[in-house]
Design a protein around this motif. Structure first.
Motif, PDB file in Angstrom:
ATOM      1  N   ARG A 150       0.772  -1.326   0.095  1.00  0.00           N
ATOM      2  CA  ARG A 150       0.007  -0.045   0.089  1.00  0.00           C
ATOM      3  C   ARG A 150       0.957   1.251   0.095  1.00  0.00           C
ATOM      4  O   ARG A 150       0.598   2.256  -0.733  1.00  0.00           O
ATOM      5  N   TRP A 151       1.941   1.392   0.653  1.00  0.00           N
ATOM      6  CA  TRP A 151       2.830   2.421   0.937  1.00  0.00           C
ATOM      7  C   TRP A 151       3.607   2.730  -0.354  1.00  0.00           C
ATOM      8  O   TRP A 151       3.670   3.672  -0.762  1.00  0.00           O
ATOM      9  N   SER A 152       3.976   1.398  -0.708  1.00  0.00           N
ATOM     10  CA  SER A 152       4.838   1.687  -2.082  1.00  0.00           C
ATOM     11  C   SER A 152       4.120   2.272  -3.202  1.00  0.00           C
ATOM     12  O   SER A 152       4.602   3.178  -3.932  1.00  0.00           O
ATOM     13  N   ALA A 153       2.707   1.834  -3.217  1.00  0.00           N
ATOM     14  CA  ALA A 153       1.831   2.287  -4.271  1.00  0.00           C
ATOM     15  C   ALA A 153       1.887   3.818  -4.148  1.00  0.00           C
ATOM     16  O   ALA A 153       1.415   4.576  -5.079  1.00  0.00           O
ATOM     17  N   SER A 154       1.908   4.465  -2.808  1.00  0.00           N
ATOM     18  CA  SER A 154       1.808   5.604  -2.647  1.00  0.00           C
ATOM     19  C   SER A 154       3.163   6.544  -2.713  1.00  0.00           C
ATOM     20  O   SER A 154       3.209   7.628  -2.512  1.00  0.00           O
ATOM     21  N   GLY A 155       4.050   5.665  -3.277  1.00  0.00           N
ATOM     22  CA  GLY A 155       5.417   6.469  -3.525  1.00  0.00           C
ATOM     23  C   GLY A 155       6.369   6.508  -2.422  1.00  0.00           C
ATOM     24  O   GLY A 155       7.206   7.157  -2.132  1.00  0.00           O
ATOM     25  N   VAL A 156       5.798   5.779  -1.361  1.00  0.00           N
ATOM     26  CA  VAL A 156       6.780   5.660   0.119  1.00  0.00           C
ATOM     27  C   VAL A 156       7.464   4.453   0.189  1.00  0.00           C
ATOM     28  O   VAL A 156       6.559   3.353   0.663  1.00  0.00           O
ATOM     29  N   ASP A 157       8.646   4.516   0.820  1.00  0.00           N
ATOM     30  CA  ASP A 157       9.450   3.118   1.092  1.00  0.00           C
ATOM     31  C   ASP A 157       9.457   3.333   2.612  1.00  0.00           C
ATOM     32  O   ASP A 157       9.510   4.311   3.581  1.00  0.00           O
ATOM     33  N   ILE A 158       8.981   1.961   3.206  1.00  0.00           N
ATOM     34  CA  ILE A 158       8.614   1.751   4.768  1.00  0.00           C
ATOM     35  C   ILE A 158       9.497   0.780   5.246  1.00  0.00           C
ATOM     36  O   ILE A 158      10.038  -0.168   4.685  1.00  0.00           O
ATOM     37  N   ASP A 159       9.722   1.075   6.576  1.00  0.00           N
ATOM     38  CA  ASP A 159      10.459   0.013   7.487  1.00  0.00           C
ATOM     39  C   ASP A 159       9.284  -0.415   8.399  1.00  0.00           C
ATOM     40  O   ASP A 159       8.484   0.546   9.125  1.00  0.00           O
ATOM     41  N   VAL A 160       9.019  -1.554   8.558  1.00  0.00           N
ATOM     42  CA  VAL A 160       7.750  -2.151   9.112  1.00  0.00           C
ATOM     43  C   VAL A 160       8.069  -2.728  10.674  1.00  0.00           C
ATOM     44  O   VAL A 160       8.801  -3.560  10.527  1.00  0.00           O
ATOM     45  N   VAL A 161       7.037  -2.383  11.467  1.00  0.00           N
ATOM     46  CA  VAL A 161       7.056  -3.091  12.828  1.00  0.00           C
ATOM     47  C   VAL A 161       5.598  -3.272  13.059  1.00  0.00           C
ATOM     48  O   VAL A 161       4.784  -2.755  12.521  1.00  0.00           O
ATOM     49  N   SER A 162       5.562  -4.299  14.093  1.00  0.00           N
ATOM     50  CA  SER A 162       4.100  -4.300  14.672  1.00  0.00           C
ATOM     51  C   SER A 162       3.947  -4.380  15.968  1.00  0.00           C
ATOM     52  O   SER A 162       4.881  -4.873  16.833  1.00  0.00           O
ATOM     53  N   ALA A 163       2.654  -3.889  16.651  1.00  0.00           N
ATOM     54  CA  ALA A 163       2.400  -3.963  17.810  1.00  0.00           C
ATOM     55  C   ALA A 163       0.889  -3.450  17.747  1.00  0.00           C
ATOM     56  O   ALA A 163       0.454  -2.472  17.345  1.00  0.00           O
ATOM     57  N   SER A 164      -0.136  -4.365  18.398  1.00  0.00           N
ATOM     58  CA  SER A 164      -1.478  -4.034  18.600  1.00  0.00           C
ATOM     59  C   SER A 164      -1.909  -3.104  19.341  1.00  0.00           C
ATOM     60  O   SER A 164      -1.613  -2.885  20.706  1.00  0.00           O
ATOM     61  N   PRO A 165      -2.587  -1.924  19.045  1.00  0.00           N
ATOM     62  CA  PRO A 165      -3.078  -1.078  20.205  1.00  0.00           C
ATOM     63  C   PRO A 165      -3.865  -1.538  21.062  1.00  0.00           C
ATOM     64  O   PRO A 165      -4.290  -1.031  21.971  1.00  0.00           O
ATOM     65  N   TYR A 166      -4.674  -2.611  20.750  1.00  0.00           N
ATOM     66  CA  TYR A 166      -5.724  -3.102  21.390  1.00  0.00           C
ATOM     67  C   TYR A 166      -5.350  -4.146  22.568  1.00  0.00           C
ATOM     68  O   TYR A 166      -5.761  -4.876  23.419  1.00  0.00           O
ATOM     69  N   LYS A 167      -3.785  -4.280  22.551  1.00  0.00           N
ATOM     70  CA  LYS A 167      -3.170  -5.167  23.428  1.00  0.00           C
ATOM     71  C   LYS A 167      -2.155  -4.416  24.290  1.00  0.00           C
ATOM     72  O   LYS A 167      -1.321  -4.944  25.027  1.00  0.00           O
ATOM     73  N   GLY A 168      -2.507  -3.093  24.416  1.00  0.00           N
ATOM     74  CA  GLY A 168      -1.782  -2.221  25.641  1.00  0.00           C
ATOM     75  C   GLY A 168      -0.692  -1.544  25.038  1.00  0.00           C
ATOM     76  O   GLY A 168      -0.156  -2.032  24.094  1.00  0.00           O
ATOM     77  N   ILE A 169      -0.300  -0.685  25.798  1.00  0.00           N
ATOM     78  CA  ILE A 169       0.953   0.159  25.363  1.00  0.00           C
ATOM     79  C   ILE A 169       2.250  -0.479  25.428  1.00  0.00           C
ATOM     80  O   ILE A 169       3.296   0.122  24.593  1.00  0.00           O
ATOM     81  N   ASP A 170       2.508  -1.427  26.448  1.00  0.00           N
ATOM     82  CA  ASP A 170       4.024  -2.100  26.434  1.00  0.00           C
ATOM     83  C   ASP A 170       4.433  -2.487  25.047  1.00  0.00           C
ATOM     84  O   ASP A 170       5.662  -2.348  24.732  1.00  0.00           O
ATOM     85  N   GLY A 171       3.481  -3.319  24.379  1.00  0.00           N
ATOM     86  CA  GLY A 171       3.818  -3.596  23.030  1.00  0.00           C
ATOM     87  C   GLY A 171       4.203  -2.609  22.069  1.00  0.00           C
ATOM     88  O   GLY A 171       5.320  -2.834  21.179  1.00  0.00           O
ATOM     89  N   VAL A 172       3.413  -1.578  22.195  1.00  0.00           N
ATOM     90  CA  VAL A 172       3.824  -0.382  21.208  1.00  0.00           C
ATOM     91  C   VAL A 172       5.209   0.067  21.697  1.00  0.00           C
ATOM     92  O   VAL A 172       5.988   0.550  20.772  1.00  0.00           O
ATOM     93  N   MET A 173       5.719   0.259  22.810  1.00  0.00           N
ATOM     94  CA  MET A 173       6.821   0.664  23.415  1.00  0.00           C
ATOM     95  C   MET A 173       7.848  -0.145  22.771  1.00  0.00           C
ATOM     96  O   MET A 173       8.960   0.434  22.345  1.00  0.00           O
ATOM     97  N   ALA A 197      -1.392   8.953  23.624  1.00  0.00           N
ATOM     98  CA  ALA A 197      -0.473   8.416  24.814  1.00  0.00           C
ATOM     99  C   ALA A 197       0.268   7.411  23.990  1.00  0.00           C
ATOM    100  O   ALA A 197       1.675   7.312  24.390  1.00  0.00           O
ATOM    101  N   MET A 198      -0.029   6.514  23.298  1.00  0.00           N
ATOM    102  CA  MET A 198       1.014   5.864  22.512  1.00  0.00           C
ATOM    103  C   MET A 198       1.538   6.173  21.697  1.00  0.00           C
ATOM    104  O   MET A 198       2.885   6.253  21.299  1.00  0.00           O
ATOM    105  N   ARG A 199       1.252   7.359  20.954  1.00  0.00           N
ATOM    106  CA  ARG A 199       2.198   8.386  20.057  1.00  0.00           C
ATOM    107  C   ARG A 199       3.317   8.860  20.733  1.00  0.00           C
ATOM    108  O   ARG A 199       4.416   8.941  20.517  1.00  0.00           O
ATOM    109  N   ASP A 200       2.802   9.492  22.003  1.00  0.00           N
ATOM    110  CA  ASP A 200       4.060  10.265  22.827  1.00  0.00           C
ATOM    111  C   ASP A 200       4.877   9.017  23.465  1.00  0.00           C
ATOM    112  O   ASP A 200       6.107   9.512  23.324  1.00  0.00           O
ATOM    113  N   ALA A 201       4.303   7.804  23.671  1.00  0.00           N
ATOM    114  CA  ALA A 201       5.411   6.808  24.240  1.00  0.00           C
ATOM    115  C   ALA A 201       6.185   6.361  22.921  1.00  0.00           C
ATOM    116  O   ALA A 201       7.445   6.038  23.100  1.00  0.00           O
TER     117      ALA A 201
END
Length: 226
Positions: A150-173, A197-201
């Protein structure tokens, strides 16, 4: 007479999205009243797993049930349910509709402005990146490849990581921490479920600036209608 203008927020999960409106509403212009709708309202998690499970090649979406549980389902199969909520919101007198999901959607039938976060997020990120690679966080590892496409089709090269926002902030951090020292322009949290809060963390842990779709979309709609 009330001077409030009703706008609809349609989650692809279940309403109300109390985890989202706490960040959305403060960003909306004072004259805008957010009315919530949920594409999966009335369904159980068992219904969703039986009837809406992703098939090979279908987009995988992740959202939240009313009780806080995570639901994973097919983006293709939820389109008709989202369309039904767009129709309902228009009948209820909403002057604009925001689909509260950064996934990819086909053109839907509508008579008022219909806002999809993905094109807004991608165009804004592309402009800010200035040709550099960006980091993107998606909820599930199974979404990584579709995110690259999806991002490549928009002309953006990305570095991908994963963490669910529905499983708490620790995984996001923890996921954000793995980006420290990477040569990325900034981090984009690619799901409407990610919170302020997740953005700031994530900013603290990654050392990167962070783009959050829920507040971006609220700001754009407020600029248009506020």
């Amino acid at each position: 007479m009330s001077q409030h203008t009703k706008i609809a927020g349609i989650t692809v999960g279940q309403s109300p999205r109390t985890d989202m409106t706490c960040d959305l509403i403060p960003k909306l212009a004072l004259n805008l009243e957010l009315v919530e709708y949920g594409a999966l309202d009335g369904l159980t998690l068992a219904d969703i797993e039986r009837d809406l499970a992703p098939e090979p090649g279908e987009e995988v979406l992740v959202s939240r049930m009313r009780d806080g549980q995570q639901a994973t389902f097919s983006g293709d199969k939820v389109v008709a349910l989202v369309q039904a909520k767009v129709d309902e919101a228009e009948r209820d007198g909403c002057r604009a509709v925001i689909v509260l999901c950064t996934g990819s959607f086909p053109e839907l039938r509508h008579n008022v402005p219909l806002v999809f976060p993905q094109p807004l997020l991608h165009s804004c990120a592309r402009a800010l990146a200035g040709g550099r690679r960006i980091a993107v966080m998606v909820p599930e590892p199974s979404q990584a490849e579709q995110a690259r496409e999806r991002w490549s089709a928009s002309g953006v090269d990305i570095d991908v990581v994963s963490a669910s926002p529905y499983k708490g902030i620790d995984g996001v951090m923890a996921a954000a921490r793995t980006l420290r020292g990477h040569d990325d322009a900034f981090l984009c949290l690619d799901c409407m479920g990610f919170t302020v809060a997740m953005r700031d963390a994530a900013r603290r842990e990654s050392g990167l600036d962070v783009l959050l779709p829920r507040t971006l979309v609220a700001s754009v709609v407020s600029e248009l209608m506020g």
